[in-house]
Write an enzyme that holds these catalytic residues in place. Structure first.
Site, PDB file in Angstrom:
ATOM      1  N   GLN A  43       0.778  -1.072  -0.262  1.00 19.11           N
ATOM      2  CA  GLN A  43       0.073   0.062  -0.033  1.00 19.11           C
ATOM      3  C   GLN A  43       0.911   1.422  -0.038  1.00 19.11           C
ATOM      4  OE1 GLN A  43      -2.460  -2.170   3.035  1.00 19.11           O
ATOM      5  NE2 GLN A  43      -3.927  -0.586   2.258  1.00 19.11           N
ATOM      6  N   HIS A 137       1.217  -9.213   4.567  1.00 26.03           N
ATOM      7  CA  HIS A 137       0.101  -8.420   4.572  1.00 26.03           C
ATOM      8  C   HIS A 137      -0.723  -8.443   3.250  1.00 26.03           C
ATOM      9  CE1 HIS A 137      -2.114  -4.631   6.602  1.00 26.03           C
ATOM     10  NE2 HIS A 137      -2.445  -4.892   5.505  1.00 26.03           N
ATOM     11  N   ASN A 181      -2.102 -11.147   8.180  1.00 30.89           N
ATOM     12  CA  ASN A 181      -2.875  -9.957   8.371  1.00 30.89           C
ATOM     13  C   ASN A 181      -4.393 -10.327   8.166  1.00 30.89           C
ATOM     14  OD1 ASN A 181      -3.271  -6.896   8.811  1.00 30.89           O
ATOM     15  ND2 ASN A 181      -4.324  -7.052   6.748  1.00 30.89           N
ATOM     16  N   GLU A 182      -5.280 -10.125   8.979  1.00 32.80           N
ATOM     17  CA  GLU A 182      -6.545 -10.533   8.809  1.00 32.80           C
ATOM     18  C   GLU A 182      -7.089 -11.551   8.085  1.00 32.80           C
ATOM     19  OE1 GLU A 182      -8.329  -6.743   7.179  1.00 32.80           O
ATOM     20  OE2 GLU A 182      -8.045  -5.764   9.096  1.00 32.80           O
TER      21      GLU A 182
END
Ligand code: BGC
Length: 433
Positions: A43, A137, A181-182
Site C-alpha cells: 500500500q 500483509h 494480516n486478517e
C-alpha cells in the site's frame, strides 16, 4: 433503525453512550504502552512488481480502480516515514515485509531485499521506535498465487520457509511480529463489504489464471475464494508453522496474528451475534490462545438481531464508504478478543477512511478513552497502532479512500500531517487521553 433502547440492550459497549459515569482513574496508559502508526508494504512502497496484486492491477479485466504504481514511494522514502513517526511523538511503527520482494521466485531469496528490511528495522530502533513487523500483509508473490495461493496444499510449508529465512535475517531487532494480516476474513469478506464486488473479483482472477495458463490464480487479498474452508485450514496451518519458524530463530520474540474484528452487538431474542462471531473469528481466536498476543483491527460495529445486521442510526457519523463510525467499537473488540483468548491485546489497526479529518481527530481520543476503561477493568493492552501513517493504496478502491494521519502528494511524495496526527501525537507524548 437503531434507537437508544435497542442500543442499551446491546450490552456493555453501549453503556458508555448512555452516560454511565466515568470512573476517576489514572488517565495514564501503562508504562511502555506502544503508540504508533501502521502501513503495509504493497500500500505504500510502490513498484511491487512481483506481487499477485500488481499482476491483477494490470490484467484485463481488472477489478482495481487504478494501479498501485509508485504508491507513497516508501520503498525509497522509508527514512522519511520513520522520521515522520518519530516527529509526531509516536514510539512504534508497524509495517510489513513484502514476501514477493524477498522471494521473487520460489526458493530464490534476495539478500539485498532482506538487507533493506533490516535497515528499516534498525532505522526504527535508531529513532526509538519499536518495530512491529507483519510477515505477510495480504499480498503474496505472483508465483505463489499462480499455484493457487492459500488454496495450495503446500502453501503452509512455503510460508513457513519464507518466515524462517526472513526471521533469520531480521528477527534480532524486531519488537513484535505478526504472521498474517486478517486471515480470518479470507472467503467471508464479501459478506461484510457493501455492494457486490465478488463477480468482478472472480472475473479478474480467472483472467489472471488464463493469462498465466494455470488452473487457479488465488491472490492473498481475494474476495472470490474457490474453497473457503480449504483456504481457511491452510491459513491456520500457515500461522502455526510460520510462528514456529520465527520462534525457532528467536524464542523470546513475541509473535501473534492480526484479526479483523467488528464489534458485534446482540439485540433482541435469538440474535445472530454469537453465530456470526463464531463464523468470523472462532477458529482464529482459539488458535491465538497459543500466541504471545493477539492483534485486533477494528473499523466498525455490527448490530445483529435474529434475522441479520441492522442499518446504522440515521444520525450516524459515516466514513467515505457510508459505514457508521462508532468510537466505542474498538474497546468492544479489545475486551472480546482478550476474553476469548486470555492473551494480551495489541491494536494493530484502527482508523477511518474519510476526507474529513475532524472525524478522525474526534475518533482517536473517543475510542482511546473506551480502551482506557478496558485497561482499567483489567484487560492487558500493549499498544495502539493507527491505520494509517499516510494516505495510501486502498486495494481495489485505489487512492480515493484516505485513511492517513498524513496526506500524500502523489507527484512529489510529500507527506503532510493532518490535525488528527497531532491529536494522536499529543496523546502519545502524554501517554494519556
Ligand atoms: C487492512 C488494510 C486496509 C485497512 C482499511 C484493513 O482491513 O489490513 O490493509 O487498508 O483495513 O480498509
Amino acid at each position: 433503525m437503531i434507537d437508544r433502547r435497542t442500543l442499551l440492550a446491546g450490552g456493555a459497549a453501549a453503556a458508555s453512550l448512555a452516560g454511565a459515569p466515568a470512573r476517576a482513574a489514572d488517565p495514564r496508559f501503562p508504562a511502555g504502552f506502544l503508540w504508533g502508526a501502521a502501513t503495509a508494504a504493497h500500500q505504500v512502497e510502490g513498484n511491487n512488481t512481483q506481487s499477485d496484486a500488481w499482476f491483477l492491477e494490470h490484467v484485463q479485466p481488472t477489478a482495481y480502480a487504478e494501479p498501485s504504481g509508485d504508491a507513497a514511494n516508501s520503498f525509497l522514502l522509508w527514512q522519511t516515514d520513520l522520521d515522520l513517526v518519530r516527529d509526531l511523538g509516536l514510539n512504534a511503527y508497524r509495517f510489513s515485509l513484502e514476501w514477493a520482494r524477498i522471494e521473487p521466485e520460489p526458493g530464490l531469496f534476495s539478500i539485498a531485499m532482506l538487507d533493506h528490511y533490516r535497515a528499516v528495522i534498525a532505522g526504527a530502533r535508531a529513532r526509538g521506535l519499536t518495530p512491529v513487523v507483519t510477515f505477510n500483509h495480504f499480498t503474496t508473490p505472483r508465483w505463489f498465487a499462480a499455484r493457487g495461493g492459500w488454496n495450495d496444499a503446500a502453501s503452509p510449508d512455503l510460508f513457513a520457509r519464507y518466515c524462517a529465512r526472513a526471521a533469520k535475517h531480521l528477527a534480532a531487532q524486531i519488537g513484535y511480529a505478526t504472521t498474517l494480516n486478517e486471515p480470518n476474513l479470507a472467503g467471508v469478506l464479501q459478506e461484510l463489504l457493501p455492494g457486490n464486488l465478488l463477480g468482478g473479483d472472480r472475473a479478474m482472477a480467472e483472467a489472471a489464471a488464463r493469462a498465466l495458463g494455470v488452473d487457479l490464480f488465488q491472490p492473498g487479498n481475494a474476495l472470490y475464494v474457490r474453497d473457503p474452508a480449504r483456504t481457511q485450514a491452510h491459513l491456520l496451518e500457515a500461522h502455526r508453522k510460520g510462528r514456529a519458524a520465527i520462534k525457532a530463530v528467536r524464542p523470546d520474540l513475541p509473535v501473534g496474528v492480526s484479526l479483523a474484528m467488528i464489534d458485534d452487538q446482540a439485540v433482541g431474542a435469538h440474535s445472530l451475534r454469537d453465530a456470526k462471531r463464531e463464523r468470523y473469528y472462532g477458529p482464529w481466536l482459539r488458535a491465538a490462545r497459543d500466541d504471545d498476543f493477539i492483534g485486533v483491527q477494528n473499523y466498525e460495529r455490527a448490530v445483529w438481531n435474529d434475522t441479520g445486521r441492522l442499518p446504522p442510526p440515521a444520525d450516524a457519523v459515516t466514513n467515505t464508504m457510508g459505514s457508521e463510525v462508532w468510537p466505542p467499537s474498538l474497546a468492544g473488540v479489545v475486551r472480546y478478543a482478550h476474553a476469548a483468548t486470555g492473551r494480551p491485546v495489541m491494536v494493530t489497526e484502527h482508523g477511518v477512511g474519510t476526507d474529513h479529518d475532524d472525524i478522525r481527530a474526534n475518533l482517536i481520543p473517543a475510542a482511546l478513552r473506551e480502551v482506557k476503561r478496558a485497561i482499567d477493568d483489567g484487560v492487558p493492552v500493549l499498544g495502539y497502532l493507527h491505520w494509517s501513517l499516510i494516505d495510501n493504496f486502498e486495494w481495489g478502491f485505489g487512492y480515493g479512500i484516505r485513511f492517513g494521519l498524513c496526506s500524500l502528494d502523489r507527484t512529489t511524495f510529500a507527506r503532510t500531517p493532518k490535525p488528527s496526527a497531532h491529536v494522536l501525537g499529543a496523546i502519545a507524548r502524554a501517554n494519556a487521553v
